[in-house]
Design a protein around this motif. Structure first.
Motif, mmCIF file in Angstrom:
data_model
loop_
_atom_site.group_PDB
_atom_site.id
_atom_site.type_symbol
_atom_site.label_atom_id
_atom_site.label_comp_id
_atom_site.label_asym_id
_atom_site.label_seq_id
_atom_site.Cartn_x
_atom_site.Cartn_y
_atom_site.Cartn_z
ATOM 1 N N ASP A 259 0.827 -1.223 0.000
ATOM 2 C CA ASP A 259 0.000 0.000 0.000
ATOM 3 C C ASP A 259 0.848 1.254 0.000
ATOM 4 O OD1 ASP A 259 -2.224 -1.456 -0.058
ATOM 5 O OD2 ASP A 259 -2.881 -1.019 2.026
ATOM 6 N N LEU A 260 1.783 1.299 0.945
ATOM 7 C CA LEU A 260 2.624 2.495 1.063
ATOM 8 C C LEU A 260 3.494 2.652 -0.180
ATOM 9 C CD1 LEU A 260 3.230 4.857 2.839
ATOM 10 C CD2 LEU A 260 4.870 3.481 4.131
ATOM 11 N N PHE A 261 4.002 1.527 -0.699
ATOM 12 C CA PHE A 261 4.849 1.609 -1.887
ATOM 13 C C PHE A 261 4.049 2.162 -3.074
ATOM 14 C CE2 PHE A 261 7.383 0.040 -5.493
ATOM 15 C CZ PHE A 261 8.619 0.560 -5.132
ATOM 16 N N ALA A 262 2.794 1.774 -3.163
ATOM 17 C CA ALA A 262 1.940 2.306 -4.249
ATOM 18 C C ALA A 262 1.792 3.817 -4.108
ATOM 19 C CB ALA A 262 0.570 1.628 -4.207
ATOM 20 N N GLN A 263 1.679 4.277 -2.857
ATOM 21 C CA GLN A 263 1.590 5.732 -2.642
ATOM 22 C C GLN A 263 2.890 6.433 -3.040
ATOM 23 O OE1 GLN A 263 -0.010 7.199 1.087
ATOM 24 N NE2 GLN A 263 -1.027 5.233 1.423
ATOM 25 N N VAL A 264 4.015 5.808 -2.713
ATOM 26 C CA VAL A 264 5.318 6.380 -3.088
ATOM 27 C C VAL A 264 5.382 6.558 -4.606
ATOM 28 C CG1 VAL A 264 7.794 5.866 -3.246
ATOM 29 C CG2 VAL A 264 6.584 5.555 -1.073
ATOM 30 N N LYS A 265 4.866 5.561 -5.315
ATOM 31 C CA LYS A 265 4.942 5.632 -6.780
ATOM 32 C C LYS A 265 4.054 6.736 -7.355
ATOM 33 C CE LYS A 265 4.662 1.625 -8.755
ATOM 34 N NZ LYS A 265 4.740 0.211 -9.162
ATOM 35 N N SER A 266 3.142 7.254 -6.533
ATOM 36 C CA SER A 266 2.286 8.340 -7.034
ATOM 37 C C SER A 266 2.856 9.722 -6.672
ATOM 38 C CB SER A 266 0.879 8.209 -6.435
ATOM 39 O OG SER A 266 0.928 8.554 -5.065
ATOM 40 N N LEU A 267 4.002 9.742 -6.000
ATOM 41 C CA LEU A 267 4.554 11.036 -5.559
ATOM 42 C C LEU A 267 5.045 11.855 -6.747
ATOM 43 C CD1 LEU A 267 6.615 10.073 -2.379
ATOM 44 C CD2 LEU A 267 4.441 11.325 -2.476
ATOM 45 N N THR A 268 4.689 13.122 -6.737
ATOM 46 C CA THR A 268 5.091 14.035 -7.804
ATOM 47 C C THR A 268 6.214 14.936 -7.301
ATOM 48 O OG1 THR A 268 3.374 15.483 -6.971
ATOM 49 C CG2 THR A 268 2.809 14.129 -8.879
ATOM 50 N N THR A 269 6.875 15.597 -8.235
ATOM 51 C CA THR A 269 7.936 16.552 -7.892
ATOM 52 C C THR A 269 7.394 17.615 -6.944
ATOM 53 O OG1 THR A 269 8.962 16.209 -10.015
ATOM 54 C CG2 THR A 269 9.529 18.251 -8.899
ATOM 55 N N GLU A 270 8.149 17.900 -5.903
ATOM 56 C CA GLU A 270 7.834 18.910 -4.883
ATOM 57 C C GLU A 270 6.791 18.447 -3.861
ATOM 58 O OE1 GLU A 270 9.661 21.609 -4.080
ATOM 59 O OE2 GLU A 270 10.928 20.911 -5.710
ATOM 60 N N SER A 271 6.392 17.178 -3.930
ATOM 61 C CA SER A 271 5.522 16.681 -2.867
ATOM 62 C C SER A 271 6.269 16.788 -1.541
ATOM 63 C CB SER A 271 5.140 15.218 -3.121
ATOM 64 O OG SER A 271 4.291 15.161 -4.247
ATOM 65 N N SER A 272 5.523 17.111 -0.473
ATOM 66 C CA SER A 272 6.158 17.290 0.833
ATOM 67 C C SER A 272 6.009 16.015 1.654
ATOM 68 C CB SER A 272 5.543 18.494 1.549
ATOM 69 O OG SER A 272 4.149 18.566 1.314
ATOM 70 N N LEU A 273 7.085 15.667 2.369
ATOM 71 C CA LEU A 273 7.181 14.342 2.985
ATOM 72 C C LEU A 273 7.804 14.381 4.363
ATOM 73 C CD1 LEU A 273 9.130 12.713 0.014
ATOM 74 C CD2 LEU A 273 6.654 12.570 0.373
ATOM 75 N N LEU A 274 7.438 13.412 5.145
ATOM 76 C CA LEU A 274 8.151 13.142 6.389
ATOM 77 C C LEU A 274 8.664 11.715 6.269
ATOM 78 C CD1 LEU A 274 8.867 13.957 9.262
ATOM 79 C CD2 LEU A 274 6.587 13.302 9.954
ATOM 80 N N LEU A 275 9.990 11.570 6.221
ATOM 81 C CA LEU A 275 10.600 10.267 5.992
ATOM 82 C C LEU A 275 11.209 9.745 7.278
ATOM 83 C CD1 LEU A 275 12.780 11.308 2.946
ATOM 84 C CD2 LEU A 275 10.841 9.763 2.783
ATOM 85 N N THR A 276 11.054 8.456 7.506
ATOM 86 C CA THR A 276 11.766 7.810 8.615
ATOM 87 C C THR A 276 12.591 6.681 8.008
ATOM 88 O OG1 THR A 276 9.891 8.278 10.038
ATOM 89 C CG2 THR A 276 11.497 6.686 10.860
ATOM 90 N N GLY A 277 13.852 6.587 8.409
ATOM 91 C CA GLY A 277 14.680 5.525 7.849
ATOM 92 C C GLY A 277 16.052 5.492 8.475
ATOM 93 N N VAL A 278 16.869 4.561 7.964
ATOM 94 C CA VAL A 278 18.212 4.336 8.511
ATOM 95 C C VAL A 278 19.235 4.954 7.558
ATOM 96 C CG1 VAL A 278 19.858 2.580 9.284
ATOM 97 C CG2 VAL A 278 17.388 2.151 9.486
#
Ligand code: 4AD
Ligand code: MG
Length: 447
Positions: free
Chosen positions: A57-76
């Motif tokens: 689900d989340l990966f599908a949302q990532v694939k819909s992200l457009t240039t300049e979309s605003s994000l909060l990322l968590t990762g290593v």
């Protein structure tokens, strides 16, 4: 709790799980992996989104992200020297993404846009890497300017922007209505600085200045920032020493602190490394001789390789003259003792030779032209009054300025360094309009 970090600090967090807030610059990849180039204002890096980690689900949302979309990322955070970005060499393995907004189709794309389009979209263009790098150099230059002056006992005293009289000639005044009385936007803070030195010894003002320049050039803005130091008990020779120390500090500090930005801008910093005192000094007379000789020799000058035009003693230099003169030296060049007729009314004449004044312009290398105008000021009240009358300036408006010379007058000097000219030179950009966030040029007041 997961630390919220800025991308510029990413190297401190290798192996740790962190949060980053930012905007998507570019998304690439296919299948079960997407590479997100994310910037947060402090830098940019690559965030790797992997379908098995994020879930379908989340990966599908990532694939819909457009240039300049605003994000909060968590990762290593991982070190990988091939990873693109600024600083570069680090990337994030994303574990979670919160989408703040999916941006509408962004008008600025990787394809080439015309300059007018980019200027119309200046409010968005500022987000591009190149504009980001220029703005970072600008803020570094501002900081270096203030540090150098503050550390040497110059007091920052702000000067007015609404003024009753011209500071630098009457041809470039922006007139406004001050409750029924004509007033002008400041062309300089210098005249007020001269009052301030009698109270504080060494001062500077640093603010916006305004010139209704009637011609379109690469070197002129209608609104530009200028730092203007002014020093009591200071003659021209000492002023030049102060200027060369000051400019050298600003250049060397910028080279040191903005290495990544200058690299991004593909600035060849070879000549900038040379910027150390002493700077060469030639007189206006010598400069005119050099120009005569160059014209005889058929010299042409960049950027258009036009033939150098000759000059008559008493005329001010044009941009090609400045480019030619500066090109004869490996660091900025002082041209001193200009003809009194081509300079402002307040400059001290050379004793025994009143047709020239105790002025100096500093010309930057590589065609960037005059970055500093400065001089020793007239310290005698009667001479000053005569100069004001000669230039047909309204005497009453300068009453207070003349009066400064009646109570403990001293030799004093000062200069003005144009911020956008300096930033253009350091970044190697060809036009001043990119050296300020919202440029005011002839015919453009928006955005
Ligand atoms: O040579 P200027 O006109 O000198 C003065 O205003 C003096 N009152 C300064 C002083 O002695 N306190 O301007 C100083 C510098 C120039 O060398 C140039 O760098 C910049 O200001 N400048 C401009 N920059 C952008 N656009 C313009 N229209 C500019 N006019 C001057
Ligand atoms: Mg000047």
């Amino acid at each position: 709790m997961t630390p919220l970090i800025r991308i510029c600090d990413v190297k401190e967090y290798i192996g740790e799980t962190v949060q980053v807030r930012g905007w998507l610059q570019r998304r690439t990849g296919k299948g079960k992996i997407n590479f997100l180039r994310v910037r947060d204002g402090s830098g940019s890096f690559q965030a790797v989104a992997f379908r098995p980690t994020l879930g379908d689900d989340l990966f599908a949302q990532v694939k819909s992200l457009t240039t300049e979309s605003s994000l909060l990322l968590t990762g290593v955070i991982k070190a990988d020297e091939r990873a693109p970005g600024i600083p570069g060499g680090y990337e994030m393995d994303v574990c979670d993404i919160e989408i703040v907004q999916i941006a509408e189709p962004y008008p600025i794309t990787p394809k080439e846009h015309g300059i007018e389009f980019l200027l119309d979209n200046r409010h968005l263009w500022l987000r591009s890497n190149r504009q980001w790098a220029i703005a970072r150099v600008r803020t570094t230059v501002i900081r270096a300017i203030r540090d150098w002056l503050d550390d040497r006992g110059f007091m920052n005293v702000d000067t007015p922007i609404l003024t009753p009289a011209a500071g630098e000639g009457t041809t470039t005044l922006f007139e406004i209505d001050y409750h029924g009385v004509p007033a002008f936007l400041a062309q300089t803070g210098q005249l007020y600085n001269e009052a301030n030195i009698f109270a504080f010894g060494k001062v500077y003002c640093f603010g916006p200045t305004f010139r209704a320049e009637k011609s379109k050039t690469r070197r002129h803005l209608q609104e530009f920032w200028m730092v203007e130091p002014e020093i009591a008990f200071c003659k021209l020779e000492e002023l030049l020493q102060i200027e060369e120390q000051f400019v050298s500090y600003v250049v060397q500090t910028t080279l040191q602190k903005c290495a990544a930005e200058l690299q991004l801008l593909e600035r060849d910093t070879g000549l900038l490394q040379n910027v150390k005192p002493p700077f060469p000094r030639i007189s206006y007379d010598e400069a005119v001789e050099k120009i005569h000789a160059a014209v005889q020799a058929g010299v042409t000058v960049p950027p258009n390789d036009e033939a150098l035009a000759d000059i008559v003693w008493g005329e001010d230099f044009g941009a090609p003259h400045e480019t030619y003169l500066a090109s004869q030296f490996d660091r900025p060049l002082f041209v001193t003792h200009y003809p009194t007729v081509c300079k402002a009314f307040y400059m001290e004449p050379e004793p025994g030779r009143p047709e020239v004044c105790r002025s100096a312009d500093l010309l930057a290398p590589e065609g960037y032209g005059e970055i500093i105008g400065g001089s020793e000021r007239m310290s005698d009240p009667d001479m000053l009054l005569a100069a004001i009358e000669k230039q047909k300036l309204p005497q009453e408006a300068y009453h207070w300025y003349i009066e400064l010379r009646r109570y403990g007058s001293v030799p004093h000097s000062g200069f003005g360094l144009g911020l956008e000219r300096t930033v253009s030179w350091l970044t190697g950009i060809s036009h001043l309009r990119e050296a300020i966030a919202f440029p005011r040029t002839l015919g453009r007041l928006t955005p």
